[in-house]
Design a protein around this motif. Structure first.
Motif, PDB file in Angstrom:
ATOM      1  N   ASN A 175       0.679  -4.089 -25.983  1.00  0.00           N
ATOM      2  CA  ASN A 175       1.996  -3.725 -25.441  1.00  0.00           C
ATOM      3  C   ASN A 175       2.137  -3.896 -23.933  1.00  0.00           C
ATOM      4  N   LEU A 176       1.966  -5.093 -23.462  1.00  0.00           N
ATOM      5  CA  LEU A 176       2.127  -5.334 -22.015  1.00  0.00           C
ATOM      6  C   LEU A 176       3.608  -5.287 -21.645  1.00  0.00           C
ATOM      7  N   GLU A 177       3.949  -4.391 -20.744  1.00  0.00           N
ATOM      8  CA  GLU A 177       5.345  -4.302 -20.293  1.00  0.00           C
ATOM      9  C   GLU A 177       5.442  -4.712 -18.834  1.00  0.00           C
ATOM     10  N   VAL A 178       6.428  -5.542 -18.545  1.00  0.00           N
ATOM     11  CA  VAL A 178       6.618  -6.018 -17.179  1.00  0.00           C
ATOM     12  C   VAL A 178       7.946  -5.479 -16.667  1.00  0.00           C
ATOM     13  N   THR A 179       7.911  -4.741 -15.547  1.00  0.00           N
ATOM     14  CA  THR A 179       9.159  -4.218 -14.973  1.00  0.00           C
ATOM     15  C   THR A 179       9.188  -4.474 -13.477  1.00  0.00           C
ATOM     16  N   ASP A 180      10.379  -4.415 -12.952  1.00  0.00           N
ATOM     17  CA  ASP A 180      10.515  -4.640 -11.510  1.00  0.00           C
ATOM     18  C   ASP A 180      10.024  -3.405 -10.757  1.00  0.00           C
ATOM     19  N   HIS A 181       9.381  -3.625  -9.621  1.00  0.00           N
ATOM     20  CA  HIS A 181       8.943  -2.496  -8.797  1.00  0.00           C
ATOM     21  C   HIS A 181      10.177  -1.949  -8.085  1.00  0.00           C
ATOM     22  N   PRO A 182      10.466  -0.659  -8.257  1.00  0.00           N
ATOM     23  CA  PRO A 182      11.705  -0.152  -7.656  1.00  0.00           C
ATOM     24  C   PRO A 182      11.624  -0.036  -6.132  1.00  0.00           C
ATOM     25  N   TRP A 183      12.764  -0.116  -5.471  1.00  0.00           N
ATOM     26  CA  TRP A 183      12.899   0.079  -4.025  1.00  0.00           C
ATOM     27  C   TRP A 183      11.910  -0.745  -3.215  1.00  0.00           C
ATOM     28  N   ASP A 184      11.924  -2.034  -3.438  1.00  0.00           N
ATOM     29  CA  ASP A 184      11.055  -2.876  -2.622  1.00  0.00           C
ATOM     30  C   ASP A 184      11.810  -4.111  -2.161  1.00  0.00           C
ATOM     31  N   ASP A 185      11.075  -4.986  -1.460  1.00  0.00           N
ATOM     32  CA  ASP A 185      11.718  -6.183  -0.922  1.00  0.00           C
ATOM     33  C   ASP A 185      11.655  -7.341  -1.909  1.00  0.00           C
ATOM     34  N   GLY A 186      11.453  -7.019  -3.173  1.00  0.00           N
ATOM     35  CA  GLY A 186      11.475  -8.055  -4.205  1.00  0.00           C
ATOM     36  C   GLY A 186      10.203  -8.859  -4.289  1.00  0.00           C
ATOM     37  N   LYS A 187       9.109  -8.297  -3.843  1.00  0.00           N
ATOM     38  CA  LYS A 187       7.868  -9.062  -3.885  1.00  0.00           C
ATOM     39  C   LYS A 187       6.779  -8.328  -4.661  1.00  0.00           C
ATOM     40  N   ASN A 238       5.736  -4.382 -11.525  1.00  0.00           N
ATOM     41  CA  ASN A 238       4.881  -3.371 -12.167  1.00  0.00           C
ATOM     42  C   ASN A 238       4.459  -3.840 -13.559  1.00  0.00           C
ATOM     43  N   LEU A 239       3.203  -3.647 -13.895  1.00  0.00           N
ATOM     44  CA  LEU A 239       2.704  -3.956 -15.244  1.00  0.00           C
ATOM     45  C   LEU A 239       2.204  -2.662 -15.869  1.00  0.00           C
ATOM     46  N   SER A 240       2.433  -2.504 -17.179  1.00  0.00           N
ATOM     47  CA  SER A 240       1.792  -1.374 -17.866  1.00  0.00           C
ATOM     48  C   SER A 240       1.388  -1.834 -19.259  1.00  0.00           C
ATOM     49  N   TRP A 241       0.361  -1.231 -19.798  1.00  0.00           N
ATOM     50  CA  TRP A 241      -0.140  -1.635 -21.114  1.00  0.00           C
ATOM     51  C   TRP A 241      -0.786  -0.454 -21.797  1.00  0.00           C
ATOM     52  N   GLU A 242      -1.071  -0.613 -23.060  1.00  0.00           N
ATOM     53  CA  GLU A 242      -1.808   0.443 -23.761  1.00  0.00           C
ATOM     54  C   GLU A 242      -3.268   0.048 -23.802  1.00  0.00           C
ATOM     55  N   LEU A 243      -4.123   1.052 -23.729  1.00  0.00           N
ATOM     56  CA  LEU A 243      -5.556   0.763 -23.613  1.00  0.00           C
ATOM     57  C   LEU A 243      -6.082   0.012 -24.835  1.00  0.00           C
ATOM     58  N   SER A 257      -1.843   0.880 -15.842  1.00  0.00           N
ATOM     59  CA  SER A 257      -0.753   0.253 -15.074  1.00  0.00           C
ATOM     60  C   SER A 257      -1.292  -0.403 -13.816  1.00  0.00           C
ATOM     61  N   PHE A 258      -0.463  -1.290 -13.289  1.00  0.00           N
ATOM     62  CA  PHE A 258      -0.872  -2.011 -12.085  1.00  0.00           C
ATOM     63  C   PHE A 258       0.378  -2.594 -11.420  1.00  0.00           C
ATOM     64  N   THR A 259       0.374  -2.583 -10.074  1.00  0.00           N
ATOM     65  CA  THR A 259       1.487  -3.211  -9.352  1.00  0.00           C
ATOM     66  C   THR A 259       0.995  -4.503  -8.729  1.00  0.00           C
ATOM     67  N   VAL A 260       1.623  -5.590  -9.134  1.00  0.00           N
ATOM     68  CA  VAL A 260       1.244  -6.885  -8.564  1.00  0.00           C
ATOM     69  C   VAL A 260       1.987  -7.031  -7.241  1.00  0.00           C
ATOM     70  N   ASP A 261       1.231  -6.995  -6.139  1.00  0.00           N
ATOM     71  CA  ASP A 261       1.894  -7.133  -4.844  1.00  0.00           C
ATOM     72  C   ASP A 261       1.206  -8.160  -3.965  1.00  0.00           C
ATOM     73  N   GLY A 262       0.273  -8.863  -4.554  1.00  0.00           N
ATOM     74  CA  GLY A 262      -0.370  -9.929  -3.781  1.00  0.00           C
ATOM     75  C   GLY A 262      -1.472  -9.437  -2.870  1.00  0.00           C
ATOM     76  N   VAL A 263      -1.711  -8.131  -2.857  1.00  0.00           N
ATOM     77  CA  VAL A 263      -2.778  -7.622  -2.000  1.00  0.00           C
ATOM     78  C   VAL A 263      -3.845  -6.971  -2.882  1.00  0.00           C
ATOM     79  N   PRO A 264      -4.877  -7.692  -3.214  1.00  0.00           N
ATOM     80  CA  PRO A 264      -5.824  -7.168  -4.200  1.00  0.00           C
ATOM     81  C   PRO A 264      -6.840  -6.220  -3.588  1.00  0.00           C
TER      82      PRO A 264
END
Lengths: 430, 314, 235
Positions: A32-44, A47-52, A93-100
């Protein structure tokens, strides 16, 4: 050697001593990988979430991959996935922001057996931030302790990050800005309504008229130095507001004010300031624009000129009002040697001791910024000082609360307090 | 023992001074500052001459901040990439030149790849000087473009950092000598300064260490590491960034000499050239000048109190 | 009008910078405003150069006090400008044949510009900076007087720092073992403690005041309450 390199090395060793890992059973992928927009950001960020994965207890980490989705009517080659980061097992969950940063953080913080690593190490060019108006697809892969990998759990459709109208990470900052600026505006308004404002005496500013008067009596000039920064520096502007007062008094007394500048934009602004001051004093004819001139942008060239000029012309009064660096003491000592009355004002903490040692009066930091309001005596301007005090109270409360929480947290080893301090530091005050 | 001798010498100095001031009150009361200038000249010139002749330096003990700088660079391995940002000018060369020299020497000895950059117009010249003074004569095996390169100066202060921290090619299309950076082997795969394993900044003011911390380290705390060296007056302004954003800092010639002694003790050998001992050598004049300052302050107070006593009496 | 237009520009630019910090859509506006300032500042170099020539030529023609120095200034300015812009004595760049010396580096090693920089500019700069040593000594001699308790504390701190920042620091308190519980009393460690704790705390307090002052002054300018820098209103 960077931490991930160390861990890669460790990984190589681990794999080397356990050849059986290659034959290990593959773990089940997460679901169940869910992809959503990160709220209140500059569009970069996304957000990802999944079940273990059902095998989560046996896992070391989850690796996250991203790819630019191929769009267009003609199906093109399949997207190329590149690894974004890794998160420890148990994470959903994880936020993809390009800074690992997660990888290194965990290497540092977690116990050795949970050490995360990517093999090969993350190529650094994947640290690029996401782009606006580009669709992305994602994959999450479960990695077992023995290194075996699950099949990839992929996102179903391309997802494009969107930009919001407000940068959420700066919410607290905007809140504080509003409080402090609101207080300043409120007190300006109150002062306008005629409420009296009391300001303590600032000796350095009280002495301005006296210093100008002395130069007039002695028949010598007044030297005004507005620092060595350009007009975009707020200290230079604060200096020019003091110049306006000095020039007006000098015009009234008939004294000569000389303003050598190290930036040509400061020269043009200072000319406007002085001209208007002379006009206001009713002496527009006495204004001589040639007394406000550019010397050089070069710091020590400027200092050399000023030293020479001070020794030759022996001004009776020297004002140093603006941003200063190493030249502060050279100028102030030269002024002292010619017996000039010297008044300095700067917000450069490193230069304040030099001015204090060599000048008659020094406006320290905020006194310097308060000068314009103080000298003008206008209620609206004085109101701003009162508003500033509200800011100081806010800062003092935050300091006390922070110090108290941190101290108690350490003494009683209270995790909640320490977490609150971390939140205050990392989220509210950044 | 040393402390007792010093205290004894200071007491003797005080006694002599009190008698001198009483005997020639007017002279001391209106002491011409040129006497002080002369004393300072002697205090600096004599140690410069003596150390120049004897080649002896004072022993240096590395304090934690300098040790941290050394350790961070020591952690790097051959081929790691280091961005050396030289933001100073000839005016501050006396204070910062030796640490810049030691940084280059340390990196070259460890065979790190060096990328030089400057946010000060004259910083570029400081880079060229160091290349000509250290790399070319002492590390002739190092090849320009493969082992070291000079990105040169770009105007824009912190704006430059802001851009190159994510995209270096937006501002730098050529190196300092006009060569297309695409043609420089060691620039391959470098699209931002986040690719650097370490940033070393030598700074005399604005723009400098503070800006590098604010615009490079703070936004990318886990990708960019940085150590720095700065002038004495700047150092207290940078302490708040330590150790999170700035693990190590060399403050003025004192910090430089501590770091230099660490580097030279490990890599220098016995016949090390004098140019690599400059910081430690400059600590000689610094010591004598500081002692002179202490004595001057004591003298100033003796004059002040003698004068006050006389006034009270009259 | 003459005052209102600049004021309006200042207000717009200021608010754009604030808005750009909080609203992602306007980030590029903030960058644009910064670039406009860079352009203005670059053009101002020409203005500055022209003013420099004008002021010093006038001094020479009036034979004002110190006019001899003005001649030196004018000659130095023109010499550096012509040699730098004209790339005099610069070798051609093999990468760009056909452009002669114009493709070379204006400050390549051995060129006249380089020579002027190394032999004139560098020593002059270093000389002025080095003067600080003399001025620090005379200022310390005059300023550090034990007039009251605060002055005595300041004086004691000065002694600790002056000695602790040299080999004397280690030498004088060498009798305290490094590993002992009293190692904090070694002069070099006291110095570090004073710099890290008292000095940093003081600096931070000043910086907080400065930050609030900056915010207040900026706001007054943005709201048009303080116009004295533009030459209107009281100041």
């Amino acid at each position: 050697m960077r931490p991930y390199q160390i861990t890669t090395l460790m990984a190589a060793l681990v794999f080397h001593v356990s050849p059986s890992s290659a034959q290990a059973q593959t773990p089940a992928p997460p679901t169940n990988l869910e992809v959503t927009d990160h709220p209140w950001d500059d569009g970069k960020q996304i957000n990802l979430s999944w079940e273990l994965s059902p095998d989560d207890a046996e896992l070391l980490r989850y690796d996250i991959y991203k790819a630019v989705a191929q769009t267009g009517p003609i199906p093109q080659k399949p997207p190329t996935f590149e690894q974004v980061d890794s998160v420890p097992a148990g994470t959903t969950s994880f936020t993809v922001d390009g800074v690992p940063f997660q990888v290194e953080m965990m290497v540092r913080d977690l116990e050795p057996h949970r050490t995360l690593f990517t093999d090969p190490p993350l190529p650094q060019n994947q640290k690029k931030r996401l782009k606006l108006k580009v669709g992305y697809v994602f994959q999450v892969v479960a990695i077992a302790r023995d290194g075996s990998r699950s099949t990839a759990l992929a996102s179903t459709a391309p997802f494009t990050p969107t930009m919001q109208w407000f940068e959420g990470s700066r919410f607290y900052f905007s809140f504080m800005t509003l409080i402090i600026c609101g207080a300043v505006v409120f007190w300006i308004y109150r002062a306008k309504m005629g409420r009296p404002i009391k300001v303590r005496k600032i000796a350095g500013l009280e002495a301005v008229d006296e210093a100008v008067g002395r130069a007039t009596e002695m028949g010598r000039s007044i030297l005004f130095i507005p620092g060595i920064q350009d007009i975009n520096e707020i200290q230079t502007i604060a200096g020019l507001t003091i110049l306006a007062r000095v020039a007006k008094t000098a015009a009234a007394y008939g004294a000569k004010v000389e303003v050598p500048t190290s930036k040509s934009l400061v020269m043009t602004t200072a000319r406007e300031t002085v001209q208007a001051a002379f006009l206001e004093a009713g002496r527009p004819d006495a204004y001589n624009k040639d007394l406000i001139y550019y010397v050089t942008d070069e710091q020590f060239g400027y200092v050399a000129y000023l030293q020479g000029m001070m020794v030759r012309e022996k001004p009776a009064t020297c004002f140093y009002m603006g941003a200063f660096f190493a030249e502060s003491l050279i100028l102030a000592e030269t002024g002292n040697s010619i017996g000039a009355i010297q008044i300095a004002g700067t917000a450069m903490p490193a230069q304040l001791p030099f001015f204090v040692a060599a000048c008659d009066y020094t406006l320290i930091g905020e006194e310097f910024f308060a000068a314009s309001a103080y000298l003008s005596g206008e209620p609206e301007q004085l109101g701003s000082l009162k508003g500033q005090d509200v800011g100081k109270v806010v800062v003092a409360i935050l300091l006390l609360v922070g110090v108290l929480m941190a101290t108690l947290g350490v003494i009683f080893e209270n995790q909640a307090l320490l977490e609150a301090v971390a939140y205050l530091k990392e989220t509210i005050l950044t | 023992m040393a402390l007792l001798i010093t205290l004894g010498a200071t007491a003797a100095f005080l006694v002599v001074l009190i008698f001198a001031v009483k005997a020639r009150t007017e002279f001391f009361k209106n002491l011409d500052r040129r006497w002080i200038f002369l004393l300072m000249l002697v205090a600096v010139a004599v140690p410069v001459y003596v150390i120049g002749k004897t080649k002896e330096t004072f022993p240096e003990k590395a304090l934690p901040k300098a040790q941290a700088v050394f350790d961070v660079i020591e952690e790097l391995s051959e081929g790691d990439k280091v961005l050396l940002a030289f933001d100073f000018d000839p005016g501050s060369e006396g204070e910062l030149g030796p640490m810049a020299t030691t940084f280059v020497y340390h990196c070259a000895t460890k065979k790190l790849k060096m990328y030089f950059i400057a946010l000060w117009p004259i910083g570029r010249q400081m880079i060229d000087d160091n290349i000509a003074k250290i790399i070319e004569p002492d590390f002739p095996q190092m090849v320009y473009g493969e082992d070291y390169m000079n990105l040169g100066f770009k105007a824009g202060n912190e704006g430059v950092i802001n851009v190159i921290v994510t995209d270096i090619k937006q501002l730098y299309t050529t190196d300092a000598y006009g060569t297309d950076i695409a043609a420089i082997p060691m620039m391959e795969g470098i699209d931002s300064i986040q690719k650097m394993d370490l940033i070393i900044n030598v700074s005399a003011g604005y723009p400098g260490t503070k800006e590098w911390v604010q615009y490079a380290v703070t936004p990318f705390p886990h990708d960019i590491r940085m150590v720095a060296g700065c002038t004495g007056v700047q150092a207290p302004l940078l302490y708040p960034y330590m150790p999170q954003q700035l693990p190590g800092l060399l403050a003025a010639i004192k910090g430089a000499s501590e770091y230099e002694s660490l580097v030279i003790n490990k890599y220098g050998g016995d016949d090390i050239s004098g140019k690599y001992l400059e910081a430690q050598r400059r600590m000689g004049p610094q010591l004598v000048a500081h002692v002179l300052m202490v004595l001057l302050i004591i003298a100033g107070n003796v004059i002040f109190f003698t004068e006050r006593k006389r006034e009270a009496r009259s | 009008m003459k005052r209102n237009v600049p004021l309006l520009l200042a207000i717009i630019a200021g608010f754009v910078m604030i808005v750009a910090f909080f609203i992602p859509y306007t980030v590029s506006w903030g960058e644009d405003v910064s670039i406009w300032f860079d352009i203005l500042a670059s053009i101002a170099f020409i203005l500055g150069g022209g003013n420099l020539l004008k002021v010093h030529l006038k001094k020479v023609s009036d034979q004002a006090k110190g006019w001899g120095y003005s001649i030196i200034t004018i000659i130095s300015f023109l010499a550096m400008l012509i040699i730098g812009l004209g790339k005099l004595g610069v070798n051609p760049n093999p990468q760009f044949p056909g452009h002669g010396h114009w493709a070379g580096q204006y400050n390549e090693i051995g060129s006249p510009f380089y020579w002027l920089f190394e032999s004139v500019f560098k020593p002059l700069q270093a000389t002025i900076f080095a003067m600080l040593a003399f001025y620090v000594a005379s200022a310390a001699f005059r300023a550090f007087r034990a007039k009251n308790m605060e002055a005595i504390l300041l004086l004691a701190t000065a002694f600790f720092i002056l000695l602790g920042r040299t080999a004397a620091g280690v030498f004088l308190t060498d009798f305290i073992p490094e590993e002992s519980g009293y190692s904090g009393l070694r002069l070099e460690n006291i110095t570090v403690f004073i710099m890290d704790v008292f000095n940093t705390a003081g600096h931070r307090a000043i910086m907080i005041g400065v930050a609030l002052g900056t915010a207040s002054v900026s706001l007054k300018i943005l709201l048009g309450v303080d116009r004295s820098y533009l030459g209107s209103g009281e100041g």
